[in-house]
Design a protein around this motif. Structure first.
Motif, PDB file in Angstrom:
ATOM      1  N   LEU A  82       0.832  -1.205   0.000  1.00 12.10           N
ATOM      2  CA  LEU A  82       0.000   0.000   0.000  1.00 12.10           C
ATOM      3  C   LEU A  82       0.864   1.252   0.000  1.00 12.10           C
ATOM      4  O   LEU A  82       0.599   2.206  -0.743  1.00 12.10           O
ATOM      5  N   ARG A  83       1.873   1.249   0.825  1.00 12.99           N
ATOM      6  CA  ARG A  83       2.728   2.437   0.929  1.00 12.99           C
ATOM      7  C   ARG A  83       3.553   2.648  -0.335  1.00 12.99           C
ATOM      8  O   ARG A  83       3.910   3.791  -0.648  1.00 12.99           O
ATOM      9  N   ARG A  84       3.825   1.577  -1.040  1.00  9.27           N
ATOM     10  CA  ARG A  84       4.526   1.697  -2.326  1.00  9.27           C
ATOM     11  C   ARG A  84       3.556   1.922  -3.479  1.00  9.27           C
ATOM     12  O   ARG A  84       3.969   2.042  -4.625  1.00  9.27           O
ATOM     13  N   MET A  85       2.252   1.956  -3.148  1.00 13.75           N
ATOM     14  CA  MET A  85       1.181   2.162  -4.127  1.00 13.75           C
ATOM     15  C   MET A  85       1.234   1.128  -5.238  1.00 13.75           C
ATOM     16  O   MET A  85       1.078   1.430  -6.427  1.00 13.75           O
ATOM     17  N   GLU A  86       1.441  -0.126  -4.840  1.00 14.42           N
ATOM     18  CA  GLU A  86       1.417  -1.232  -5.791  1.00 14.42           C
ATOM     19  C   GLU A  86       0.036  -1.876  -5.781  1.00 14.42           C
ATOM     20  O   GLU A  86      -0.590  -2.029  -4.729  1.00 14.42           O
ATOM     21  N   LEU A  87      -0.434  -2.249  -6.957  1.00 12.48           N
ATOM     22  CA  LEU A  87      -1.730  -2.904  -7.063  1.00 12.48           C
ATOM     23  C   LEU A  87      -1.626  -4.338  -6.544  1.00 12.48           C
ATOM     24  O   LEU A  87      -0.722  -5.080  -6.929  1.00 12.48           O
ATOM     25  N   TYR A  88      -2.550  -4.718  -5.682  1.00 16.39           N
ATOM     26  CA  TYR A  88      -2.552  -6.079  -5.168  1.00 16.39           C
ATOM     27  C   TYR A  88      -3.969  -6.464  -4.782  1.00 16.39           C
ATOM     28  O   TYR A  88      -4.851  -5.634  -4.617  1.00 16.39           O
ATOM     29  N   THR A  89      -4.176  -7.781  -4.659  1.00 18.28           N
ATOM     30  CA  THR A  89      -5.411  -8.330  -4.102  1.00 18.28           C
ATOM     31  C   THR A  89      -5.037  -9.210  -2.923  1.00 18.28           C
ATOM     32  O   THR A  89      -4.166 -10.065  -3.049  1.00 18.28           O
ATOM     33  N   MET A  90      -5.697  -9.002  -1.781  1.00 20.93           N
ATOM     34  CA  MET A  90      -5.509  -9.873  -0.620  1.00 20.93           C
ATOM     35  C   MET A  90      -6.870 -10.409  -0.211  1.00 20.93           C
ATOM     36  O   MET A  90      -7.782  -9.644   0.112  1.00 20.93           O
ATOM     37  N   ARG A  91      -7.006 -11.738  -0.237  1.00 23.49           N
ATOM     38  CA  ARG A  91      -8.292 -12.347   0.086  1.00 23.49           C
ATOM     39  C   ARG A  91      -8.073 -13.645   0.864  1.00 23.49           C
ATOM     40  O   ARG A  91      -7.085 -14.354   0.643  1.00 23.49           O
ATOM     41  N   PRO A  92      -9.014 -13.997   1.752  1.00 31.01           N
ATOM     42  CA  PRO A  92      -8.991 -15.350   2.318  1.00 31.01           C
ATOM     43  C   PRO A  92      -9.240 -16.363   1.205  1.00 31.01           C
ATOM     44  O   PRO A  92     -10.092 -16.142   0.328  1.00 31.01           O
ATOM     45  N   ALA A  93      -8.512 -17.454   1.223  1.00 27.52           N
ATOM     46  CA  ALA A  93      -8.644 -18.440   0.149  1.00 27.52           C
ATOM     47  C   ALA A  93     -10.063 -18.991   0.060  1.00 27.52           C
ATOM     48  O   ALA A  93     -10.582 -19.220  -1.039  1.00 27.52           O
ATOM     49  N   SER A  94     -10.711 -19.187   1.204  1.00 27.61           N
ATOM     50  CA  SER A  94     -12.071 -19.724   1.178  1.00 27.61           C
ATOM     51  C   SER A  94     -13.032 -18.771   0.481  1.00 27.61           C
ATOM     52  O   SER A  94     -13.959 -19.197  -0.206  1.00 27.61           O
ATOM     53  N   GLU A  95     -12.810 -17.478   0.639  1.00 26.93           N
ATOM     54  CA  GLU A  95     -13.661 -16.476  -0.008  1.00 26.93           C
ATOM     55  C   GLU A  95     -13.473 -16.502  -1.517  1.00 26.93           C
ATOM     56  O   GLU A  95     -14.431 -16.376  -2.279  1.00 26.93           O
ATOM     57  N   VAL A  96     -12.226 -16.658  -1.936  1.00 28.04           N
ATOM     58  CA  VAL A  96     -11.949 -16.739  -3.381  1.00 28.04           C
ATOM     59  C   VAL A  96     -12.623 -17.961  -3.983  1.00 28.04           C
ATOM     60  O   VAL A  96     -13.248 -17.890  -5.043  1.00 28.04           O
ATOM     61  N   LEU A  97     -12.508 -19.084  -3.296  1.00 27.00           N
ATOM     62  CA  LEU A  97     -13.133 -20.305  -3.797  1.00 27.00           C
ATOM     63  C   LEU A  97     -14.645 -20.131  -3.889  1.00 27.00           C
ATOM     64  O   LEU A  97     -15.279 -20.575  -4.857  1.00 27.00           O
ATOM     65  N   GLY A  98     -15.239 -19.471  -2.914  1.00 24.34           N
ATOM     66  CA  GLY A  98     -16.674 -19.213  -2.955  1.00 24.34           C
ATOM     67  C   GLY A  98     -17.063 -18.325  -4.108  1.00 24.34           C
ATOM     68  O   GLY A  98     -18.105 -18.544  -4.761  1.00 24.34           O
ATOM     69  N   TRP A 104     -20.818 -20.487 -11.151  1.00 18.04           N
ATOM     70  CA  TRP A 104     -21.323 -21.696 -11.795  1.00 18.04           C
ATOM     71  C   TRP A 104     -22.835 -21.652 -11.977  1.00 18.04           C
ATOM     72  O   TRP A 104     -23.371 -22.312 -12.873  1.00 18.04           O
ATOM     73  N   ASN A 105     -23.532 -20.901 -11.115  1.00 20.80           N
ATOM     74  CA  ASN A 105     -24.989 -20.831 -11.205  1.00 20.80           C
ATOM     75  C   ASN A 105     -25.475 -19.642 -12.027  1.00 20.80           C
ATOM     76  O   ASN A 105     -26.680 -19.412 -12.133  1.00 20.80           O
ATOM     77  N   MET A 106     -24.540 -18.888 -12.590  1.00 16.44           N
ATOM     78  CA  MET A 106     -24.913 -17.739 -13.409  1.00 16.44           C
ATOM     79  C   MET A 106     -25.063 -18.150 -14.866  1.00 16.44           C
ATOM     80  O   MET A 106     -24.588 -19.221 -15.277  1.00 16.44           O
TER      81      MET A 106
END
Length: 205
Positions: A82-98, A104-106
């Motif tokens: 954040l302080r280097r203003m770099e783009l990133y994504t941080m997520r719990p793995a279970s949330e990503v899997l969800g 799949w239902n779309m």
């Protein structure tokens, strides 16, 4: 969220990132991470500092039991980014899997749009931080999803990826053999064998 003050032609024009806290909690910073409680922690801290600064190999996996400091270190890496203003994504793995499974239902354009958003966020983001990989995700379809996602980030070139997991290296290799092979090539596996810090706090109180 905050945007980048850059010219229109800059690749980050119009992009936003989560706003850094005005007064970050000292306990979340890498500089405040206490490595004195266990001999496996100095190496883990050094690896995270190198990863946050873009040094060394682009993949880093922190393996260890609950409460050993893996997520703490990941948040510290995110603070540096954040302080280097770099783009990133941080997520719990279970949330990503969800999120992946929810597509799949779309149908039709809704599914195409959701899948495109996920690809941008997960496959192509400059830096991806996934916390607690394999926590409650031990199904064949779950392993297949991780294999697909992480092998997309293998490249070439390999995109910077930080994972935490409670799996031991042999378990990781058994469940995700292709990913483990790529970690051996473009990444570093760092085991953390420190005890659960929450139990230490309980005993201290």
């Amino acid at each position: 969220f905050v945007g980048f003050d850059v010219p229109r032609a800059h690749p980050r024009f119009g992009r936003v990132v989560p706003c850094p806290p005005c007064t970050p909690a000292p306990a979340q910073l890498l500089d405040s991470f206490d490595t004195s409680v266990h001999p496996s922690l100095p190496r883990a801290l050094t690896a995270c500092q190198s990863f946050a600064n873009g040094d060394g190999k682009p993949w880093l996996v922190l393996g260890g039991n609950v409460g050993c400091g893996k997520s703490h270190l990941m948040v510290g890496v995110a603070d540096v980014l954040l302080r280097r203003m770099e783009l990133y994504t941080m997520r719990p793995a279970s949330e990503v899997l969800g999120a992946i499974r929810s597509t799949w239902n779309m149908e039709g354009q809704e599914r195409l749009g959701a899948e495109a958003d996920l690809r941008e966020t997960l496959h192509g983001r400059d830096v991806l931080l996934l916390d607690d990989l394999a926590a409650g995700q031990g199904t064949p379809s779950g392993w297949a999803q991780w294999d697909d996602l992480l092998c997309h980030r293998y490249g070439p070139p390999a995109l910077r990826t930080l994972l935490t997991t409670n799996l031991a290296w042999e378990q990781f290799r058994k469940q995700l053999p292709r990913v483990a092979s790529r970690v051996a090539e473009v990444g570093v596996w760092v085991p953390i064998t420190a005890p659960d810090y929450r139990q230490r706090l309980t005993r201290a109180s």
